[in-house]
Motif scaffolding. Structure first.
Motif, mmCIF file in Angstrom:
data_model
loop_
_atom_site.group_PDB
_atom_site.id
_atom_site.type_symbol
_atom_site.label_atom_id
_atom_site.label_comp_id
_atom_site.label_asym_id
_atom_site.label_seq_id
_atom_site.Cartn_x
_atom_site.Cartn_y
_atom_site.Cartn_z
ATOM 1 N N ASP A 152 -6.458 17.296 38.184
ATOM 2 C CA ASP A 152 -5.551 17.250 37.094
ATOM 3 C C ASP A 152 -4.493 16.315 37.265
ATOM 4 O OD1 ASP A 152 -7.251 18.222 35.268
ATOM 5 O OD2 ASP A 152 -6.268 20.034 35.015
ATOM 6 N N SER A 153 -3.766 16.509 38.160
ATOM 7 C CA SER A 153 -2.548 16.013 38.860
ATOM 8 C C SER A 153 -2.587 14.346 39.302
ATOM 9 C CB SER A 153 -1.977 16.814 39.907
ATOM 10 O OG SER A 153 -0.723 16.100 40.369
ATOM 11 N N VAL A 154 -3.878 14.129 39.923
ATOM 12 C CA VAL A 154 -4.496 12.831 40.238
ATOM 13 C C VAL A 154 -4.642 12.022 39.229
ATOM 14 C CG1 VAL A 154 -5.986 11.734 41.371
ATOM 15 C CG2 VAL A 154 -5.225 13.579 42.625
ATOM 16 N N ALA A 155 -5.242 12.771 37.992
ATOM 17 C CA ALA A 155 -5.456 11.926 36.895
ATOM 18 C C ALA A 155 -4.168 11.653 36.033
ATOM 19 C CB ALA A 155 -6.259 12.874 35.839
ATOM 20 N N GLU A 156 -3.405 12.526 35.964
ATOM 21 C CA GLU A 156 -2.000 12.343 35.355
ATOM 22 C C GLU A 156 -1.410 11.073 36.323
ATOM 23 O OE1 GLU A 156 2.228 14.320 34.231
ATOM 24 O OE2 GLU A 156 0.527 15.656 35.157
ATOM 25 N N GLN A 157 -1.386 11.151 37.472
ATOM 26 C CA GLN A 157 -0.659 10.284 38.263
ATOM 27 C C GLN A 157 -1.263 8.773 38.119
ATOM 28 O OE1 GLN A 157 -0.576 11.970 41.932
ATOM 29 N NE2 GLN A 157 1.260 13.277 41.688
ATOM 30 N N ALA A 158 -2.697 8.887 38.358
ATOM 31 C CA ALA A 158 -3.514 7.637 38.043
ATOM 32 C C ALA A 158 -3.216 6.905 36.579
ATOM 33 C CB ALA A 158 -5.086 7.925 38.146
ATOM 34 N N GLU A 196 -5.825 9.780 30.428
ATOM 35 C CA GLU A 196 -5.898 10.920 31.249
ATOM 36 C C GLU A 196 -7.314 11.797 31.184
ATOM 37 O OE1 GLU A 196 -2.840 13.710 31.479
ATOM 38 O OE2 GLU A 196 -1.238 12.006 31.350
ATOM 39 N N ARG A 197 -7.763 12.135 29.833
ATOM 40 C CA ARG A 197 -8.887 12.770 29.298
ATOM 41 C C ARG A 197 -10.154 11.959 29.819
ATOM 42 N NH1 ARG A 197 -6.174 13.476 24.505
ATOM 43 N NH2 ARG A 197 -7.366 12.105 23.473
ATOM 44 N N LEU A 198 -9.971 10.657 30.161
ATOM 45 C CA LEU A 198 -11.089 9.679 30.317
ATOM 46 C C LEU A 198 -11.122 9.439 31.962
ATOM 47 C CD1 LEU A 198 -13.367 7.696 29.743
ATOM 48 C CD2 LEU A 198 -11.543 5.693 29.667
ATOM 49 N N LEU A 199 -10.205 9.707 32.527
ATOM 50 C CA LEU A 199 -9.991 9.647 33.988
ATOM 51 C C LEU A 199 -10.399 10.906 34.717
ATOM 52 C CD1 LEU A 199 -6.696 7.487 34.544
ATOM 53 C CD2 LEU A 199 -8.880 6.705 34.971
ATOM 54 N N ARG A 200 -10.148 11.971 34.251
ATOM 55 C CA ARG A 200 -10.549 13.385 34.867
ATOM 56 C C ARG A 200 -12.168 13.382 35.258
ATOM 57 N NH1 ARG A 200 -7.157 15.823 30.859
ATOM 58 N NH2 ARG A 200 -5.066 16.074 31.784
ATOM 59 N N PRO A 201 -12.914 13.051 34.341
ATOM 60 C CA PRO A 201 -14.390 13.345 34.849
ATOM 61 C C PRO A 201 -14.976 11.930 35.904
ATOM 62 C CG PRO A 201 -14.211 12.738 32.362
ATOM 63 C CD PRO A 201 -12.812 12.885 32.846
ATOM 64 N N LEU A 202 -13.958 10.876 35.340
ATOM 65 C CA LEU A 202 -14.435 9.910 36.077
ATOM 66 C C LEU A 202 -14.049 9.941 37.660
ATOM 67 C CD1 LEU A 202 -15.725 6.867 36.217
ATOM 68 C CD2 LEU A 202 -13.488 6.162 35.239
ATOM 69 N N LEU A 203 -12.537 10.401 37.844
ATOM 70 C CA LEU A 203 -12.191 10.532 39.101
ATOM 71 C C LEU A 203 -13.045 11.702 39.720
ATOM 72 C CD1 LEU A 203 -8.577 9.821 38.471
ATOM 73 C CD2 LEU A 203 -10.003 8.380 39.430
ATOM 74 N N ARG A 204 -13.417 12.685 39.045
ATOM 75 C CA ARG A 204 -13.994 13.682 39.605
ATOM 76 C C ARG A 204 -15.386 13.316 40.194
ATOM 77 N NH1 ARG A 204 -14.059 17.032 35.625
ATOM 78 N NH2 ARG A 204 -12.180 18.272 36.396
ATOM 79 N N ALA A 205 -15.894 12.114 39.760
ATOM 80 C CA ALA A 205 -17.233 11.570 40.413
ATOM 81 C C ALA A 205 -17.004 10.683 41.460
ATOM 82 C CB ALA A 205 -17.947 11.070 39.135
ATOM 83 N N LEU A 206 -15.521 9.975 41.385
ATOM 84 C CA LEU A 206 -15.644 9.216 42.431
ATOM 85 C C LEU A 206 -14.866 9.408 43.524
ATOM 86 C CD1 LEU A 206 -14.401 6.029 39.913
ATOM 87 C CD2 LEU A 206 -16.695 6.403 41.000
#
Length: 208
Positions: free
Chosen positions: A93-99, A194-204
């Motif tokens: 979640d923190s990574v997604a927020e920073q991204a 952020e909501r879009l990035l969370r699942p995307l970053l989880r996969a990447l």
């Protein structure tokens, strides 16, 4: 070592080029690149057509210089922001927020610049003689975006689960979507990003 007179000429020349660039951004945003003429750009900048061609070989040359300048500004600002991120293990979640913060910095500075970025894609699609030069720039842009991504994952101690080029392609598509939405609505929805990035970053992303 440059003489004083040469230095003054260089400063004046750069001031002229800057006025031409700013005038071109306005004209292209208002009328499009195809419709915007060298004469109109020169007049808005307060110069003659001859002054334009003393500084740029063509309208296409000016377009590419504008594009490179905008990208360099966005990438430089993003890398500065990444350098300020805490270098420690963090939650997704923190990574997604920073991204999302970094993505926000990658957005164009204002509507005029955003419209220019949209226009130059259309111009490349409509103008075969410009297409190859634009595609070469696209490769440079992807390389710069990959540098931002590499710096970001290095900073938080993670790694890409897929080839970096593929991750860059996916995240670049997300960035493009949010620029388009911002142009149409005038709003940048950081929470939606952020909501879009969370699942995307989880996969990447994976741990090192």
């Amino acid at each position: 070592m440059p003489q004083a007179g040469e230095s003054q000429i260089s400063v004046r020349r750069e001031q002229t080029r800057e006025r031409l660039r700013e005038a071109a951004l306005e004209v292209f945003a208002e009328r499009g690149i195809l419709a915007g003429s060298v004469e109109e750009i020169s007049e808005r900048a307060g110069f003659t057509r001859g002054a334009f061609y003393s500084n740029y070989g063509s309208k296409d040359d000016l377009c590419l210089e504008l594009l490179r300048g905008l990208v360099q500004t966005q990438v430089g600002t993003s890398l500065d922001a990444i350098a300020r991120i805490g270098a420690s293990a963090v939650s997704l979640d923190s990574v997604a927020e920073q991204a999302a913060d970094v993505f926000a910095l990658l957005q164009p500075q204002d509507r005029t610049r955003a419209l220019f970025l949209a226009e130059i894609e259309l111009y490349a699609a409509r103008t075969p003689e410009f297409t190859q030069r634009y595609r070469e720039h696209e490769r440079e842009l992807k390389g710069a975006f990959a540098d931002v991504m590499r710096a970001a994952v290095d900073r938080v101690g993670l790694a890409w689960a897929v080839p970096e080029a593929e991750a860059a392609e996916l995240l670049g598509t997300v960035h493009h979507q949010f620029v388009d939405t911002w142009l149409l609505t005038g709003e940048f929805d950081k929470q939606a990003l952020e909501r879009l990035l969370r699942p995307l970053l989880r996969a990447l992303l994976v741990s090192r």
